[in-house]
Design a protein around this motif. Structure first.
Motif, PDB file in Angstrom:
ATOM      1  N   LEU A 155      37.993  48.977  40.048  1.00 17.14           N
ATOM      2  CA  LEU A 155      38.223  47.912  41.023  1.00 17.14           C
ATOM      3  C   LEU A 155      39.127  46.831  40.442  1.00 17.14           C
ATOM      4  CD1 LEU A 155      34.549  47.616  42.288  1.00 17.14           C
ATOM      5  CD2 LEU A 155      36.478  48.275  43.727  1.00 17.14           C
ATOM      6  N   LEU A 156      38.848  46.449  39.191  1.00 14.61           N
ATOM      7  CA  LEU A 156      39.624  45.380  38.569  1.00 14.61           C
ATOM      8  C   LEU A 156      41.074  45.780  38.345  1.00 14.61           C
ATOM      9  CD1 LEU A 156      37.091  44.026  35.905  1.00 14.61           C
ATOM     10  CD2 LEU A 156      37.489  43.219  38.239  1.00 14.61           C
ATOM     11  N   ALA A 157      41.331  47.091  38.205  1.00 16.04           N
ATOM     12  CA  ALA A 157      42.699  47.576  37.943  1.00 16.04           C
ATOM     13  C   ALA A 157      43.448  47.958  39.219  1.00 16.04           C
ATOM     14  CB  ALA A 157      42.641  48.787  37.012  1.00 16.04           C
ATOM     15  N   LEU A 158      42.806  47.846  40.374  1.00 15.40           N
ATOM     16  CA  LEU A 158      43.413  48.272  41.639  1.00 15.40           C
ATOM     17  C   LEU A 158      44.607  47.384  41.992  1.00 15.40           C
ATOM     18  CD1 LEU A 158      42.829  50.413  43.862  1.00 15.40           C
ATOM     19  CD2 LEU A 158      41.643  48.600  45.128  1.00 15.40           C
ATOM     20  N   ARG A 159      45.727  48.019  42.370  1.00 11.45           N
ATOM     21  CA  ARG A 159      46.937  47.292  42.777  1.00 11.45           C
ATOM     22  C   ARG A 159      47.269  47.633  44.229  1.00 11.45           C
ATOM     23  NH1 ARG A 159      49.134  44.964  38.261  1.00 11.45           N
ATOM     24  NH2 ARG A 159      48.369  45.816  36.270  1.00 11.45           N
ATOM     25  N   TRP A 160      48.080  46.774  44.838  1.00  6.43           N
ATOM     26  CA  TRP A 160      48.362  46.948  46.267  1.00  6.43           C
ATOM     27  C   TRP A 160      49.065  48.267  46.563  1.00  6.43           C
ATOM     28  CZ3 TRP A 160      45.611  44.581  49.540  1.00  6.43           C
ATOM     29  CH2 TRP A 160      45.166  43.280  49.323  1.00  6.43           C
ATOM     30  N   TYR A 194      43.818  39.791  35.478  1.00  9.23           N
ATOM     31  CA  TYR A 194      42.592  40.565  35.660  1.00  9.23           C
ATOM     32  C   TYR A 194      41.383  39.633  35.680  1.00  9.23           C
ATOM     33  CZ  TYR A 194      45.333  44.721  34.461  1.00  9.23           C
ATOM     34  OH  TYR A 194      46.270  45.718  34.434  1.00  9.23           O
ATOM     35  N   LEU A 195      40.432  39.927  36.558  1.00 17.37           N
ATOM     36  CA  LEU A 195      39.186  39.175  36.593  1.00 17.37           C
ATOM     37  C   LEU A 195      38.340  39.522  35.370  1.00 17.37           C
ATOM     38  CD1 LEU A 195      38.143  39.608  40.350  1.00 17.37           C
ATOM     39  CD2 LEU A 195      39.101  37.554  39.272  1.00 17.37           C
ATOM     40  N   SER A 196      37.490  38.595  34.972  1.00 18.46           N
ATOM     41  CA  SER A 196      36.545  38.834  33.882  1.00 18.46           C
ATOM     42  C   SER A 196      35.367  39.653  34.410  1.00 18.46           C
ATOM     43  CB  SER A 196      36.052  37.506  33.318  1.00 18.46           C
ATOM     44  OG  SER A 196      34.906  37.700  32.520  1.00 18.46           O
ATOM     45  N   ASP A 197      35.105  40.808  33.782  1.00 18.84           N
ATOM     46  CA  ASP A 197      33.999  41.637  34.252  1.00 18.84           C
ATOM     47  C   ASP A 197      32.651  40.950  34.036  1.00 18.84           C
ATOM     48  OD1 ASP A 197      34.127  41.801  31.518  1.00 18.84           O
ATOM     49  OD2 ASP A 197      33.877  43.969  31.395  1.00 18.84           O
ATOM     50  N   SER A 247      32.761  33.923  47.302  1.00 21.77           N
ATOM     51  CA  SER A 247      34.127  33.817  47.807  1.00 21.77           C
ATOM     52  C   SER A 247      34.464  35.057  48.625  1.00 21.77           C
ATOM     53  CB  SER A 247      35.122  33.678  46.655  1.00 21.77           C
ATOM     54  OG  SER A 247      35.171  34.871  45.881  1.00 21.77           O
ATOM     55  N   GLU A 248      35.532  34.950  49.411  1.00 18.89           N
ATOM     56  CA  GLU A 248      35.996  36.108  50.182  1.00 18.89           C
ATOM     57  C   GLU A 248      36.422  37.239  49.257  1.00 18.89           C
ATOM     58  OE1 GLU A 248      38.640  36.275  54.104  1.00 18.89           O
ATOM     59  OE2 GLU A 248      39.883  36.006  52.316  1.00 18.89           O
ATOM     60  N   LEU A 249      36.979  36.883  48.106  1.00 22.43           N
ATOM     61  CA  LEU A 249      37.398  37.885  47.132  1.00 22.43           C
ATOM     62  C   LEU A 249      36.204  38.675  46.611  1.00 22.43           C
ATOM     63  CD1 LEU A 249      39.810  38.968  45.356  1.00 22.43           C
ATOM     64  CD2 LEU A 249      39.010  37.357  43.615  1.00 22.43           C
ATOM     65  N   ALA A 269      42.719  39.857  42.126  1.00 22.49           N
ATOM     66  CA  ALA A 269      43.348  39.079  41.055  1.00 22.49           C
ATOM     67  C   ALA A 269      42.699  37.705  40.918  1.00 22.49           C
ATOM     68  CB  ALA A 269      44.839  38.916  41.340  1.00 22.49           C
ATOM     69  N   SER A 270      42.823  37.149  39.710  1.00 21.95           N
ATOM     70  CA  SER A 270      42.373  35.780  39.490  1.00 21.95           C
ATOM     71  C   SER A 270      43.357  34.819  40.154  1.00 21.95           C
ATOM     72  CB  SER A 270      42.279  35.492  37.989  1.00 21.95           C
ATOM     73  OG  SER A 270      43.593  35.446  37.423  1.00 21.95           O
ATOM     74  N   GLU A 271      43.084  33.521  40.076  1.00 24.37           N
ATOM     75  CA  GLU A 271      43.968  32.523  40.691  1.00 24.37           C
ATOM     76  C   GLU A 271      45.353  32.544  40.066  1.00 24.37           C
ATOM     77  OE1 GLU A 271      42.060  28.770  40.449  1.00 24.37           O
ATOM     78  OE2 GLU A 271      40.530  29.254  41.964  1.00 24.37           O
TER      79      GLU A 271
END
Length: 367
Positions: free
Chosen positions: A192-197, A263-266, A172-174, A257-259
């Protein structure tokens, strides 16, 4: 047995009252040594705490007082359940001897010396905490030697064209943006998983690392400090495309982010990463090697202190492992200058050697 009795009676015949026979003395000594080993000898203090009790106290201590990260605590718990508690769990602390620990570590077949040493270090920490909490007289691990370890210092990394091949092979693009950002910034997966805009500064070309997501908990980065990392134009472009999505683009929303905006699953991300590697026909490398890729590329362009700051290393020695990847264009010239023969005689000798050998001047070992 009465310790107040007199000396051993070694002569033949019945010993006088208050004397040991030799056999009785040996039996008494064996009993004393056994009681000392168990911590039940008169005058010695016994905590009556089991190894399992001490292990739980140690885990509580490092979690609350030392503030270890959830992922680290999870690894410690896993090691306890798999190796330490089955061997020592219900034993009283004072009864565990050096000899038993030596015998136990001899059963750890199939584990690397590095893993074995990590278990010994964990065991040492448990006993050291027990000394403070339960009044344990000594730490048996003080007499147990670690296994020999050798580190080649070699690091597996991706070449720039391999990074782009990985990005193109992403599902995916993500995911592609995650792989690119990991390789071009050196951020750890949890960061990376905790990064916010709000942490992405497009105008300043900087990404600020404020937190990390691991073990289902949000914590500080591994170094415990907020840091800033340069954002290359390719990363900025990839993140700008993500910011054009319909949802999850607020300052406090997750970049990756997930859909549902969570948080995404590592673990799931690692599986997709390995799939992308196979799809791109790349060798199998860990996700963490994307971070090493950043370190090895940047050490060739920036001084070690700046690389240390960007990568969030608390100890500069950790950054120093990348130094041998830095190119030194003048090194060959320096070696040549060190072995140069000065003056016309030197040049004449070289030219003469070339004529005799048909154009090549053999060295001493080639003659």
């Amino acid at each position: 047995m009465d310790r107040a009795r007199g000396p051993v009676w070694s002569a033949r015949g019945r010993p006088p009252e208050g004397y040991f026979t030799k056999r009785a003395a040996e039996a008494w000594l064996g009993e004393v040594l056994d009681q000392a080993r168990r911590g039940t000898l008169a005058g010695m203090r016994s905590s009556h705490a089991t190894f399992a009790d001490a292990a739980e106290e140690w885990l509580r201590f490092i979690a609350q007082d030392r503030e270890r990260k959830p992922s680290t605590l999870r690894d410690y718990r896993s090691a306890l359940n798999a190796h330490l508690l089955p061997a020592f769990g219900e034993r009283e602390l004072e009864s565990i001897t050096v000899e038993e620990i030596e015998a136990w570590r001899g059963t750890l077949d199939g584990l690397s010396n590095r893993t074995k040493n990590k278990l010994l270090i964990q065991l040492h920490g448990i006993f050291r905490r027990a000394q403070r909490m339960y009044g344990l007289d000594g730490n048996p691990l003080a007499r147990v030697e670690k296994h020999p370890q050798r580190s080649s210092g070699d690091i597996e990394v991706l070449a720039p064209e391999e990074v782009w091949a990985l990005v193109r092979a992403a599902s995916s693009e993500l995911d592609g943006a995650i792989y690119l950002t990991a390789a071009f910034t050196g951020l750890r997966m949890g960061e990376l998983l905790a990064l916010r805009w709000r942490d992405v500064d497009f105008s300043g070309s900087v990404i600020r690392v404020r937190s990390s997501w691991a073990g289902g908990q949000l914590t500080t980065p591994k170094s415990g400090k907020v840091r800033s990392v340069p954002m290359a134009p390719d990363v900025a472009s990839a993140l700008a495309k993500l910011s054009a999505r319909e949802h999850w683009i607020g300052d406090d929303d997750l970049v990756f982010a997930s859909e549902t905006g969570q948080y995404l699953s590592d673990s799931a991300l690692r599986i997709r990463y390995k799939t992308a590697l196979r799809r791109a026909n790349l060798r199998t490398l860990r996700f963490h090697d994307l971070r090493h890729t950043f370190g090895t590329r940047m050490i060739a362009k920036a001084d070690v202190r700046r690389v240390q700051e960007w990568m969030g290393h608390s100890d500069i020695q950790t950054t120093m492992k990348y130094l041998h990847y830095a190119p030194h264009a003048d090194d060959a010239r320096l070696v040549a200058a060190a072995f140069a023969i000065e003056g016309p005689a030197g040049r004449a000798g070289i030219e003469g050697g070339r004529r005799e050998s048909g154009g090549h001047a053999p060295g001493r070992f080639g003659q």
